[in-house]
Design an enzyme around this catalytic site. Sequence first.
Site, PDB file in Angstrom:
ATOM      1  N   HIS A   6       5.845 -25.617  46.995  1.00 46.25           N
ATOM      2  CA  HIS A   6       6.536 -26.722  46.317  1.00 46.25           C
ATOM      3  C   HIS A   6       6.233 -27.982  47.114  1.00 46.25           C
ATOM      4  CE1 HIS A   6       8.852 -23.947  43.774  1.00 46.25           C
ATOM      5  NE2 HIS A   6       8.792 -23.156  44.828  1.00 46.25           N
ATOM      6  N   HIS A   9       2.272 -25.084  37.288  1.00 49.08           N
ATOM      7  CA  HIS A   9       3.537 -25.439  37.931  1.00 49.08           C
ATOM      8  C   HIS A   9       3.388 -25.514  39.437  1.00 49.08           C
ATOM      9  CE1 HIS A   9       5.513 -24.786  34.152  1.00 49.08           C
ATOM     10  NE2 HIS A   9       5.226 -23.506  34.135  1.00 49.08           N
ATOM     11  N   THR A  59      13.834 -20.164  41.358  1.00 48.37           N
ATOM     12  CA  THR A  59      14.023 -21.613  41.212  1.00 48.37           C
ATOM     13  C   THR A  59      13.234 -22.173  40.033  1.00 48.37           C
ATOM     14  OG1 THR A  59      12.229 -22.228  42.707  1.00 48.37           O
ATOM     15  CG2 THR A  59      14.383 -21.823  43.708  1.00 48.37           C
ATOM     16  N   THR A  60      12.712 -21.271  39.206  1.00 47.32           N
ATOM     17  CA  THR A  60      12.085 -21.702  37.949  1.00 47.32           C
ATOM     18  C   THR A  60      12.666 -20.825  36.853  1.00 47.32           C
ATOM     19  OG1 THR A  60      10.266 -20.113  38.173  1.00 47.32           O
ATOM     20  CG2 THR A  60       9.894 -22.323  39.054  1.00 47.32           C
ATOM     21  N   HIS A 103       3.610 -19.105  47.184  1.00 48.60           N
ATOM     22  CA  HIS A 103       3.272 -20.326  46.456  1.00 48.60           C
ATOM     23  C   HIS A 103       3.978 -21.500  47.128  1.00 48.60           C
ATOM     24  CE1 HIS A 103       7.051 -18.943  44.644  1.00 48.60           C
ATOM     25  NE2 HIS A 103       7.347 -20.214  44.726  1.00 48.60           N
TER      26      HIS A 103
HETATM   27 ZN   LIG Z   1       9.158 -21.141  44.761  1.00 46.89          ZN
END
Ligand SMILES: [Zn+2]
Length: 579
Positions: free
Chosen positions: A116, A86, A224-225, A114
């Site tokens: 995006h 992801h 947000t996941t 992480h």
């Molecule tokens: Zn995130």
Amino acid sequence: MHLSSTLLLLCVGALLKCAAGSEWCYTGCDHTPSHWGDVSSFCLDKRQSPIDIATGYVKTDPNLHDFAFVNFTSKSVIKSITNNGHTVKCKLEENAVEVSGGGLNATYSALQFHFHWGDTEHHPGSEHTINRHRYPMEMHIVSLKKDLAVQEATGDSEGIAVLGFFINATEDGDASGPWGELTSYLTNITGVGTEVNITHPISINDLIGDVNLTKFYRYLGSLTTPDCNEAVVWTVFQEPININKNLIQLFPEKTKLSNVYRPTQNLNTRQVYASPATPLTPGHSWCYDDHCNYSPPYWHVLPQSHCGGEHQSPINIDTKTAMEDENLDDFTFTKFDDKHAIKYIINTGHAVKCVLKEDVVEVSGGGLAHVYSTLQFHFHWGSHDSDGSEHTVDSKRYPMEMHIVNKRKDLTLEQALQTPDGLAVLGFFIQATDSTKSSGGSEAHETNPPSQPASDMDAWNKLTSYLPAIHNISSQVNVTEEISIDDLLGTVSRDAFYRYSGSLTTPSCNQAVVWTVFKESIKVDKNLMKMFPAEAGYHDVFRPAQPLHSRKIYTRSASSAPGPTTQFLLLACLCAFFV
Ligand SMILES: [Zn+2]
Ligand SMILES: *[C@@H]1O[C@H](CO)[C@@H](O)[C@H](O)[C@H]1NC(C)=O
Ligand SMILES: *[C@@H]1O[C@H](CO)[C@@H](O)[C@H](O)[C@H]1NC(C)=O
Ligand SMILES: *[C@@H]1O[C@H](CO)[C@@H](O)[C@H](O)[C@H]1NC(C)=O
Ligand SMILES: *[C@@H]1O[C@H](CO)[C@@H](O)[C@H](O)[C@H]1NC(C)=O
Ligand SMILES: *[C@@H]1O[C@H](CO)[C@@H](O)[C@H](O)[C@H]1NC(C)=O
Ligand SMILES: *[C@@H]1O[C@H](CO)[C@@H](O)[C@H](O)[C@H]1NC(C)=O
Ligand SMILES: *[C@@H]1O[C@H](CO)[C@@H](O)[C@H](O)[C@H]1NC(C)=O
Ligand SMILES: *[C@@H]1O[C@H](CO)[C@@H](O)[C@H](O)[C@H]1NC(C)=O
Ligand SMILES: [Zn+2]
């Protein structure tokens, strides 16, 4: 936000399918973001992330003082980098990196950060947007409230603190340095589930660079996941990290993952705050044309917006479907003839508005269940050569529309905005006097005398004479000329009208309006009408028609309105009078 992938990683190797994210995805599987609700019902709740941050609606919070960071300068806490299917995630040394201050109520222990991003076609991929601007990338530093296990943190409404940094692409920035080093590992983690140790001495501060950490936004949101747990205190820094665009390209290129961001979610009743150092751009953050951040198709994302509701205005009035309603009796207009009721005229930047003296003018009857006091009237217009009414009748748009806005007398404005019949707006179409076109109105209208009584045009002359004085947006002038609402409405029949339930036609589009749209139109000299776009400096200030959904449009029944004979007599009378 990939806490659940910490768990997923446990099964890497044994269950590659699991790590590949067959459960949910951004694109190319059954459970894309709009179907995450099937994966976890939390994703459908009202405190979701990411959001759009509309800076015009952000409030400064003096309690958002400086952060305190532990080990952000340590060059040995970034341990490994992994591709979990992801995103790309960097794990931090456990219990070594901490975040506190910044208005947080606790100390948080950082686990990982992480990213995006968008795609190789240079589509941007940050999760949060600022005034609908999406940055190329976003970095999330995820921390749990100290001493809480993941399970406990996801169940605590402030269990997780995420620091969000926008990443901006520069043409010629440094392609070596900390970001060059970090991204050099992307070639080693092209496969889903792969992980390598980071051996370069890179600190978190090296990556953050010169972002001013005193400038940030704060709101309460979610992961947000999936499972989208509403456990996150969000910090989104205002200034982006600037890195070379070639390094940004490596993320989609090497991982073959693209557009790994969730679309923005509705803010609902939440408020976004900013630290005192954050500059907030004031002014108009919505508009009618395509060249601002919030044009009509995006009004629904604005804070506290109702613009996405099912009872929105304006609408197209399909006259064939309008149902007769015998409860629509005569209106009573109180002090519409008061020539001193208008206090001032203002250019709001969206319309020209005439604000009335308080508690003078009133409206009741006409099927309204309450007495309403008139607050203001304003205008919608097109351009010098196009029409700009808000409502349309059988798809016909009129040159202009006047809205007389009334509030239920027994409610405060605040209450009225939350009540389905809290406001009553009277809409009148405006046409040019020299127009030979049919107005689409009643029979009586088409036989109206072509010229207005002098007194009426007088009122419009007086009113429009103020327009040059309010050329600048936000400027206002006191109205001292004698102008009554009756003068402006002239001889328009107030017996023939449509009725439906709708909304304000500008943000926040509260569904609090009983609409009355009169069938006949006011006749105004074309040159006076042209002054609205010319003097205000903007044009086409009308919202497009909204879907009717399950609503009904009513019209006065033949029996309750004056019959054709009466109308004829009345007309004969008027004509006689004008000759
Ligand atoms: Zn995130
Ligand atoms: C910072 O991290 C080091 C390990 O890299 C750790 O030994 C030290 O205790 C940490 N400092 C604090 C104040 O927690
Ligand atoms: C801090 O605690 C107060 C009181 O419980 C709460 O209202 C507020 O939302 C909390 N703020 C953050 C950033 O967690
Ligand atoms: C982002 O980078 C562009 C150059 O690529 C620059 O013009 C712009 O000012 C930067 N934005 C911010 C907010 O720093
Ligand atoms: C990453 O890949 C490069 C090139 O394939 C290789 O030279 C390097 O040793 C790898 N690094 C790690 C940490 O595996
Ligand atoms: C990665 O680092 C860990 C210790 O942090 C070590 O146990 C492991 O062997 C390293 N892996 C590789 C491939 O070097
Ligand atoms: C951050 O911004 C504030 C307000 O503009 C300024 O006073 C301060 O010096 C800045 N800090 C740094 C490190 O640039
Ligand atoms: C409009 O603003 C300009 C510049 O601020 C000013 O010079 C001018 O006098 C203003 N005009 C009016 C009518 O207020
Ligand atoms: C406008 O009217 C208000 C009172 O309603 C008065 O206080 C103000 O001074 C007037 N402004 C001008 C420019 O005359
Ligand atoms: Zn309006």
